[in-house]
Enzyme design. Structure first.
Site, PDB file in Angstrom:
ATOM      1  N   TYR A   1      52.520  39.780  67.307  1.00 43.52           N
ATOM      2  CA  TYR A   1      51.577  40.858  67.619  1.00 43.52           C
ATOM      3  C   TYR A   1      50.334  40.768  66.728  1.00 43.52           C
ATOM      4  O   TYR A   1      50.435  40.727  65.501  1.00 43.52           O
ATOM      5  CB  TYR A   1      52.221  42.230  67.438  1.00 43.52           C
ATOM      6  CG  TYR A   1      53.344  42.563  68.401  1.00 43.52           C
ATOM      7  CD1 TYR A   1      53.628  41.773  69.514  1.00 43.52           C
ATOM      8  CD2 TYR A   1      54.137  43.685  68.198  1.00 43.52           C
ATOM      9  CE1 TYR A   1      54.650  42.087  70.383  1.00 43.52           C
ATOM     10  CE2 TYR A   1      55.169  44.012  69.071  1.00 43.52           C
ATOM     11  CZ  TYR A   1      55.429  43.205  70.153  1.00 43.52           C
ATOM     12  OH  TYR A   1      56.457  43.526  71.007  1.00 43.52           O
TER      13      TYR A   1
ATOM     14  N   SER B   1      65.198  39.813  73.962  1.00 37.53           N
ATOM     15  CA  SER B   1      64.182  40.519  74.735  1.00 37.53           C
ATOM     16  C   SER B   1      63.808  39.714  75.970  1.00 37.53           C
ATOM     17  O   SER B   1      63.446  38.538  75.865  1.00 37.53           O
ATOM     18  CB  SER B   1      62.927  40.759  73.884  1.00 37.53           C
ATOM     19  OG  SER B   1      61.932  41.444  74.628  1.00 37.53           O
TER      20      SER B   1
ATOM     21  N   TRP C   1      60.841  48.754  76.457  1.00 34.98           N
ATOM     22  CA  TRP C   1      59.417  48.787  76.135  1.00 34.98           C
ATOM     23  C   TRP C   1      58.582  49.125  77.369  1.00 34.98           C
ATOM     24  O   TRP C   1      59.027  48.967  78.499  1.00 34.98           O
ATOM     25  CB  TRP C   1      58.951  47.474  75.510  1.00 34.98           C
ATOM     26  CG  TRP C   1      59.062  46.223  76.335  1.00 34.98           C
ATOM     27  CD1 TRP C   1      60.164  45.430  76.492  1.00 34.98           C
ATOM     28  CD2 TRP C   1      58.016  45.588  77.085  1.00 34.98           C
ATOM     29  NE1 TRP C   1      59.873  44.347  77.287  1.00 34.98           N
ATOM     30  CE2 TRP C   1      58.564  44.415  77.662  1.00 34.98           C
ATOM     31  CE3 TRP C   1      56.667  45.891  77.317  1.00 34.98           C
ATOM     32  CZ2 TRP C   1      57.808  43.548  78.457  1.00 34.98           C
ATOM     33  CZ3 TRP C   1      55.918  45.030  78.104  1.00 34.98           C
ATOM     34  CH2 TRP C   1      56.490  43.874  78.672  1.00 34.98           C
ATOM     35  N   SER C   2      57.391  49.628  77.109  1.00 34.87           N
ATOM     36  CA  SER C   2      56.426  50.022  78.142  1.00 34.87           C
ATOM     37  C   SER C   2      56.961  51.073  79.115  1.00 34.87           C
ATOM     38  O   SER C   2      56.845  50.916  80.336  1.00 34.87           O
ATOM     39  CB  SER C   2      55.942  48.794  78.923  1.00 34.87           C
ATOM     40  OG  SER C   2      54.710  49.068  79.560  1.00 34.87           O
TER      41      SER C   2
ATOM     42  N   GLN D   1      48.948  61.454  70.118  1.00 34.53           N
ATOM     43  CA  GLN D   1      49.761  60.883  71.194  1.00 34.53           C
ATOM     44  C   GLN D   1      51.218  60.747  70.766  1.00 34.53           C
ATOM     45  O   GLN D   1      52.129  60.991  71.550  1.00 34.53           O
ATOM     46  CB  GLN D   1      49.208  59.509  71.595  1.00 34.53           C
ATOM     47  CG  GLN D   1      47.859  59.559  72.293  1.00 34.53           C
ATOM     48  CD  GLN D   1      47.314  58.170  72.557  1.00 34.53           C
ATOM     49  OE1 GLN D   1      47.612  57.219  71.843  1.00 34.53           O
ATOM     50  NE2 GLN D   1      46.487  58.048  73.586  1.00 34.53           N
TER      51      GLN D   1
ATOM     52  N   GLU E   1      52.832  64.300  70.826  1.00 38.00           N
ATOM     53  CA  GLU E   1      53.060  64.810  72.181  1.00 38.00           C
ATOM     54  C   GLU E   1      54.151  64.030  72.899  1.00 38.00           C
ATOM     55  O   GLU E   1      55.038  64.620  73.527  1.00 38.00           O
ATOM     56  CB  GLU E   1      51.755  64.753  72.983  1.00 38.00           C
ATOM     57  CG  GLU E   1      50.785  65.870  72.662  1.00 38.00           C
ATOM     58  CD  GLU E   1      51.415  67.243  72.842  1.00 38.00           C
ATOM     59  OE1 GLU E   1      51.888  67.529  73.963  1.00 38.00           O
ATOM     60  OE2 GLU E   1      51.454  68.016  71.868  1.00 38.00           O
TER      61      GLU E   1
END
Length: 329
Positions: free
Chosen positions: A54, A151, A204-205, A293, A296
């Site tokens: 990353y 993954s 993920w995502s 973010q 929330e």
């Protein structure tokens, strides 16, 4: 925050995990990244996910700095190995050499002496599974890795890896697939393969690259500052443009907003709560470009959606959901 066991292991993860793909070291500055990590800790998130690749290794460094001073035993720190982290022919893949060297480099960047979950970021067909799992086994024996994960492996790859994991006494505990209302390919085969082996899903995502945030409106230009409009995020969004930035998809997502409102949630909260309805999901990874973010979206933890709401979601998205297991990885 709620906490769930990772598959059949004894490890607990926070239902919401904080990940820094694209954001740390790229989309957001370090001060904002640190603020997001502090917000995650304040709302009870204990699971932090990153990878050596990353932002060309910068994401690990930023996360390590942000977590400095946090009691190490109170968090679960997870990273990955496989993708290229240099130009050399051995600076990639799942060879013993790369796994060993990458693990030590990740620990240095993260400022830690062990990794809670170390993932094989993708399957490496150029290296024998025996070599890969023996390297993981040695890291486990050395106390540098507590649990091993994979993954975006197919069900067949997972089953073969699990055989070696048992033989070598490697705690193969986690699978990290993409999973959202729009991308459900893990449901066809991967979940069943993992359930047989006691492997939990850390997905993920859950917002489908931000599509399920509701920020992308049909017929409107990309919102300024969104993932699709940034240099870091646009290459990934461009790959998905033909699938999810289509008018019919964005219109359906707009219709999901009314369902979210009816149950007192934001659309991102609804999307995250949706993936957490799957009993095989141990944790859902969220990213953030601002601490608000994190605060929330973490409110999705512990939310139970009734069967009628789940059916309404399926009706709105009918014909738009990707389920093909051939697209794993």
């Amino acid at each position: 925050m709620n906490y769930r066991k990772l598959g059949a292991s004894g490890l607990y993860l926070s239902e919401i995990a904080y990940g820094n793909w694209i954001t740390h070291g790229a989309q957001v500055d370090n001060d904002t990244a640190h603020a997001c990590v502090r917000a995650a800790l304040e709302v009870g998130i204990t699971t932090f996910d990153t990878a050596d690749v990353y932002s060309d290794t910068k994401a690990e460094m930023v996360l390590g700095q942000a977590l400095k001073g946090v009691h190490r035993a109170d968090i679960e720190l997870c990273t990955k190995v496989c993708h290229p982290t240099g130009t050399g022919r051995n600076a990639r893949g799942l060879s013993r050499k790369h796994i060993m060297e990458a693990c030590h480099a990740s620990m240095n960047r993260l400022q830690t002496d062990y990794i809670d979950i170390y993932y094989a970021h993708r399957f490496d067909a150029t290296v024998s599974l025996e070599e890969t799992f023996l390297a993981f086994s040695d890291l486990v024996r050395q106390g540098k890795v507590l649990y091993v994960g994979i993954s975006e492996w197919t069900a067949d790859q997972i089953a073969k890896g699990a055989v070696l994991a048992r033989e070598l006494k490697v705690p193969l505990a986690a699978s990290q697939p993409q999973y959202s209302m729009l991308w459900r390919i893990m449901e066809a085969e991967v979940v069943q393969a993992c359930e047989r082996e006691g492997i939990g899903q850390v997905v993920w995502s859950p917002l489908a690259q931000g599509i399920l945030s509701g920020k992308y409106m049909p017929g409107q230009p990309l919102p300024e500052g969104s993932r699709a409009s940034t240099a870091a995020g646009s290459p990934f969004m461009n790959k998905l443009a033909g699938q999810w930035l289509r008018t019919e998809v964005l219109e359906a997502v707009s219709n999901l907003s009314s369902i979210a409102s009816e149950v007192g949630l934001t659309l991102p909260q609804l999307a995250i709560a949706w993936v957490l309805q799957n009993p095989q999901v141990s944790s859902a990874i969220i990213g953030a470009s601002k601490p608000e973010q994190v605060i929330e979206n973490a409110k999705a933890a512990g939310i139970r959606l009734d069967r009628e709401v789940m059916l309404q979601i399926d009706t709105v998205l009918e014909g738009l959901v990707e389920r093909d297991p051939e697209k794993t990885g």
